[in-house]
Write a protein that holds these residues in place. Structure first.
Motif, mmCIF file in Angstrom:
data_model
loop_
_atom_site.group_PDB
_atom_site.id
_atom_site.type_symbol
_atom_site.label_atom_id
_atom_site.label_comp_id
_atom_site.label_asym_id
_atom_site.label_seq_id
_atom_site.Cartn_x
_atom_site.Cartn_y
_atom_site.Cartn_z
ATOM 1 N N ILE A 106 0.841 -1.203 0.000
ATOM 2 C CA ILE A 106 0.000 0.000 0.000
ATOM 3 C C ILE A 106 0.878 1.257 0.000
ATOM 4 C CG2 ILE A 106 -1.490 1.368 1.530
ATOM 5 C CD1 ILE A 106 -2.983 -1.226 2.161
ATOM 6 N N THR A 107 1.922 1.274 0.833
ATOM 7 C CA THR A 107 2.816 2.437 0.890
ATOM 8 C C THR A 107 3.539 2.626 -0.443
ATOM 9 O OG1 THR A 107 3.168 1.924 3.239
ATOM 10 C CG2 THR A 107 4.638 3.535 2.233
ATOM 11 N N LYS A 108 4.004 1.542 -1.016
ATOM 12 C CA LYS A 108 4.683 1.606 -2.312
ATOM 13 C C LYS A 108 3.752 2.152 -3.389
ATOM 14 C CE LYS A 108 7.321 -1.372 -5.480
ATOM 15 N NZ LYS A 108 7.793 -2.770 -5.701
ATOM 16 N N ALA A 109 2.486 1.713 -3.368
ATOM 17 C CA ALA A 109 1.517 2.189 -4.355
ATOM 18 C C ALA A 109 1.190 3.667 -4.160
ATOM 19 C CB ALA A 109 0.241 1.351 -4.271
ATOM 20 N N LEU A 110 1.169 4.114 -2.880
ATOM 21 C CA LEU A 110 0.858 5.519 -2.588
ATOM 22 C C LEU A 110 1.861 6.459 -3.247
ATOM 23 C CD1 LEU A 110 -0.675 7.745 -0.977
ATOM 24 C CD2 LEU A 110 0.871 7.251 0.936
ATOM 25 N N TRP A 111 3.108 6.031 -3.345
ATOM 26 C CA TRP A 111 4.158 6.895 -3.887
ATOM 27 C C TRP A 111 4.560 6.497 -5.310
ATOM 28 C CZ3 TRP A 111 3.567 10.817 -1.142
ATOM 29 C CH2 TRP A 111 3.379 10.732 0.238
ATOM 30 N N SER A 112 3.677 5.808 -6.001
ATOM 31 C CA SER A 112 3.935 5.417 -7.387
ATOM 32 C C SER A 112 3.665 6.582 -8.339
ATOM 33 C CB SER A 112 3.045 4.238 -7.773
ATOM 34 O OG SER A 112 1.680 4.644 -7.796
ATOM 35 N N ASP A 113 4.148 6.473 -9.568
ATOM 36 C CA ASP A 113 3.893 7.503 -10.587
ATOM 37 C C ASP A 113 2.395 7.626 -10.865
ATOM 38 O OD1 ASP A 113 6.596 7.959 -10.794
ATOM 39 O OD2 ASP A 113 6.867 6.682 -12.563
ATOM 40 N N LYS A 114 1.693 6.504 -10.866
ATOM 41 C CA LYS A 114 0.239 6.519 -11.083
ATOM 42 C C LYS A 114 -0.455 7.344 -10.008
ATOM 43 C CE LYS A 114 -3.762 3.391 -10.821
ATOM 44 N NZ LYS A 114 -4.180 2.006 -10.512
ATOM 45 N N ALA A 115 -0.056 7.134 -8.767
ATOM 46 C CA ALA A 115 -0.657 7.882 -7.667
ATOM 47 C C ALA A 115 -0.321 9.362 -7.763
ATOM 48 C CB ALA A 115 -0.183 7.315 -6.330
ATOM 49 N N ARG A 116 0.943 9.674 -8.129
ATOM 50 C CA ARG A 116 1.361 11.073 -8.251
ATOM 51 C C ARG A 116 0.463 11.827 -9.227
ATOM 52 N NH1 ARG A 116 3.090 13.353 -4.892
ATOM 53 N NH2 ARG A 116 1.378 14.739 -5.367
ATOM 54 N N GLN A 117 0.197 11.236 -10.373
ATOM 55 C CA GLN A 117 -0.651 11.878 -11.386
ATOM 56 C C GLN A 117 -2.064 12.082 -10.861
ATOM 57 O OE1 GLN A 117 -0.304 9.337 -14.814
ATOM 58 N NE2 GLN A 117 1.855 9.817 -15.143
ATOM 59 N N ALA A 118 -2.593 11.064 -10.186
ATOM 60 C CA ALA A 118 -3.962 11.154 -9.680
ATOM 61 C C ALA A 118 -4.086 12.206 -8.584
ATOM 62 C CB ALA A 118 -4.410 9.792 -9.165
ATOM 63 N N LEU A 119 -3.108 12.264 -7.676
ATOM 64 C CA LEU A 119 -3.154 13.226 -6.586
ATOM 65 C C LEU A 119 -3.015 14.657 -7.092
ATOM 66 C CD1 LEU A 119 -0.955 11.313 -3.979
ATOM 67 C CD2 LEU A 119 -3.411 11.757 -3.802
ATOM 68 N N ASP A 120 -2.116 14.866 -8.060
ATOM 69 C CA ASP A 120 -1.922 16.215 -8.605
ATOM 70 C C ASP A 120 -3.173 16.721 -9.312
ATOM 71 O OD1 ASP A 120 0.645 16.374 -7.651
ATOM 72 O OD2 ASP A 120 1.599 15.842 -9.551
ATOM 73 N N ALA A 121 -3.868 15.817 -9.993
ATOM 74 C CA ALA A 121 -5.027 16.217 -10.790
ATOM 75 C C ALA A 121 -6.328 16.190 -10.012
ATOM 76 C CB ALA A 121 -5.151 15.297 -12.010
ATOM 77 N N GLY A 122 -6.365 15.414 -8.904
ATOM 78 C CA GLY A 122 -7.644 15.110 -8.277
ATOM 79 C C GLY A 122 -8.119 16.057 -7.205
ATOM 80 N N HIS A 123 -7.210 16.760 -6.517
ATOM 81 C CA HIS A 123 -7.633 17.612 -5.395
ATOM 82 C C HIS A 123 -6.525 18.610 -5.085
ATOM 83 C CE1 HIS A 123 -8.930 18.786 -1.328
ATOM 84 N NE2 HIS A 123 -10.115 18.328 -1.655
ATOM 85 N N ALA A 124 -6.915 19.794 -4.621
ATOM 86 C CA ALA A 124 -5.925 20.830 -4.306
ATOM 87 C C ALA A 124 -4.916 20.346 -3.271
ATOM 88 C CB ALA A 124 -6.635 22.086 -3.801
ATOM 89 N N LYS A 125 -5.373 19.600 -2.280
ATOM 90 C CA LYS A 125 -4.461 19.094 -1.253
ATOM 91 C C LYS A 125 -3.598 17.956 -1.782
ATOM 92 C CE LYS A 125 -5.363 21.852 2.074
ATOM 93 N NZ LYS A 125 -4.426 22.973 2.217
ATOM 94 N N GLY A 126 -4.029 17.311 -2.862
ATOM 95 C CA GLY A 126 -3.261 16.209 -3.426
ATOM 96 C C GLY A 126 -1.862 16.626 -3.833
ATOM 97 N N LYS A 127 -1.716 17.857 -4.295
ATOM 98 C CA LYS A 127 -0.399 18.343 -4.718
ATOM 99 C C LYS A 127 0.571 18.481 -3.550
ATOM 100 C CE LYS A 127 -2.339 20.890 -8.646
ATOM 101 N NZ LYS A 127 -2.554 22.208 -9.258
ATOM 102 N N LEU A 128 0.022 18.594 -2.331
ATOM 103 C CA LEU A 128 0.865 18.749 -1.140
ATOM 104 C C LEU A 128 1.270 17.411 -0.541
ATOM 105 C CD1 LEU A 128 -1.034 21.671 0.648
ATOM 106 C CD2 LEU A 128 0.919 21.819 -0.901
#
Length: 327
Positions: free
Chosen positions: A276-298
Motif C-alpha cells: 500500500i505504501t509503495k503504491a501511494l508513492w507510485s507515478d500513477k498515484a502522483r498523477q492522480a493526486l496532482d489532478a484530483g484535489h488541491a491538497k493532493g499536490k501537497l
C-alpha cells in the motif's frame, strides 16, 4: 465480517503474472481482502482525498481499498483501536495523544497498536486576529479576548500548547470556547480579538471574515524561539507557511502545522502495508493526486515522515528504507 483470500483462491485467479507477482499475491492472501480508510464528513477534505488514495492503491482482486465517511481523527483512531477499520486519517497531534494516552486521550488508556503509514499534507495553525486589536505576536494575546475552540477539540489542546510557548496560560487571556465559524462571527461584530483554527488553508470561515470585516484581519506569526521550543517538545508539530493572499489583505505568515496523517494498526500484516505504501508513492498515484484535489499536490514523498509522533508500521518502514528516506 471480512473475507480473507486463501492461497488457493489467489491461485484460482490465474492471472499468470510470474513468480514475483505470485509472491506478492500470497502476501496479500495473508491480509484482509478489504482495507478500509476512515476519513471525515463528505463536505470536508479527508473524504475526497481518501477516495483518491483508495483508488490508486487498490490492487484488485487481491486487495480492495475503500474510503468511508467518518467523524474524523478521534473516531478513526477509535475505529482502528477496536478493529472496526483497518486504517484512517488523523491529525498528527490526535494520533500522538492516542498513542501516548495524553491530551484528548488523557485517562482513556493508550492506543498502543497505532502505527503511521504516511504524513499526507499540513493542517496549518491559524491564529486569526482583528486588525483593530493590534496583535503582532502570541505574546500580545495577554489580556485579549481569545477563542481557543470548543471543549473536546484538538484545536483547544494545540492552542494551550501555543500559549505555553510564550509563557501564557488560559488565565492570562479572556478565554472563550467557540467553534471557528462562531468565533469569526463574534469578531466581525467586534466581540472577539483573536481565535485559533487548525486546518488546511484556505478555510471558508476565515476567507469570508477577511473579505467582510470592516477592520480586516491579521494572521499572527507562530515562529521564532517560541515555535522552536514547542517543536522540540512536541514532535508532531512542523514549521509551515501560509502564502500571501491566501486571505484578502494578508501577507505570507510563518506558523506551525500538524500533519494530516494516514494511520493503521500494528496488527495489519507487514506485506500489506508495504504494498500500500509503495503504491501511494507510485507515478500513477502522483498523477492522480496532482489532478484530483488541491491538497493532493501537497502529498509528497519528501514530507511523508514529517511530524511523525507515533512509530512507523514495519511495512511502511521497509518501503521508506528502500526509497532512501530512512537509514
Amino acid at each position: 465480517m471480512q473475507k480473507l483470500f486463501s492461497r488457493r483462491d489467489v491461485a484460482r485467479l490465474g492471472l499468470g503474472l510470474g513468480a514475483a507477482a505470485l509472491a506478492g499475491r500470497e502476501a496479500f492472501a495473508q491480509g484482509p481482502a478489504f482495507f478500509r480508510i476512515g476519513t471525515g464528513g463528505t463536505a470536508g477534505t479527508y473524504y475526497p482525498v481518501g477516495g483518491l488514495i483508495a483508488n490508486v492503491v487498490s490492487n484488485p482482486p487481491n486487495l480492495i481499498v475503500t474510503a468511508q465517511a467518518a467523524n474524523g481523527s478521534v473516531a478513526n483512531v477509535n475505529g482502528i483501536a477496536s478493529g472496526a477499520i483497518e486504517s484512517g486519517f488523523s491529525q498528527a497531534d490526535v494520533a500522538y495523544w492516542a498513542y501516548t494516552g495524553t491530551g484528548l486521550f488523557e485517562g482513556k488508556g493508550k492506543v498502543e497498536v497505532l502505527r503511521l503509514i504516511a504524513n499526507l499534507y499540513p493542517e496549518s495553525i491559524h491564529l486569526v486576529a482583528s486588525k483593530a486589536a493590534n496583535i503582532k505576536s502570541v505574546a500580545d494575546l495577554k489580556g485579549k479576548r481569545v477563542s481557543l475552540d470548543e471543549p473536546g477539540s484538538g484545536t483547544l489542546v494545540d492552542a494551550k500548547i501555543i500559549l505555553s510557548g510564550w509563557g501564557l496560560t488560559e488565565k492570562d487571556i479572556e478565554a472563550d470556547y467557540l467553534k471557528p465559524n462562531q468565533a469569526a462571527e463574534k469578531m466581525r461584530d467586534g466581540g472577539m480579538d483573536a481565535f485559533f483554527f487548525v486546518g488546511g488553508y484556505p478555510t471558508s470561515a476565515i476567507a469570508e471574515l477577511a473579505a467582510t470585516s470592516a477592520s480586516g484581519i491579521d494572521l499572527v506569526p507562530i515562529n521564532g524561539e517560541g515555535a522552536a521550543k514547542i517543536m522540540s517538545e512536541y514532535k508532531f508539530f512542523a514549521a509551515d507557511k501560509i502564502p500571501a493572499d491566501t486571505y484578502k489583505g494578508v501577507g505570507e505568515v510563518e506558523t506551525l502545522a500538524v500533519g494530516a496523517q494516514w494511520v493503521t494498526s500494528s496488527k495489519v500484516p507487514d506485506d500489506v502495508v508495504y504494498e500500500i505504501t509503495k503504491a501511494l508513492w507510485s507515478d500513477k498515484a502522483r498523477q492522480a493526486l496532482d489532478a484530483g484535489h488541491a491538497k493532493g499536490k501537497l502529498i509528497r514523498k519528501e514530507t511523508a515522515l514529517a511530524g511523525a509522533g507515533i512509530p512507523l508500521h514495519p511495512g511502511a518502514e521497509r518501503y521508506y528504507k528502500e526509497a532512501g528516506l530512512l537509514k
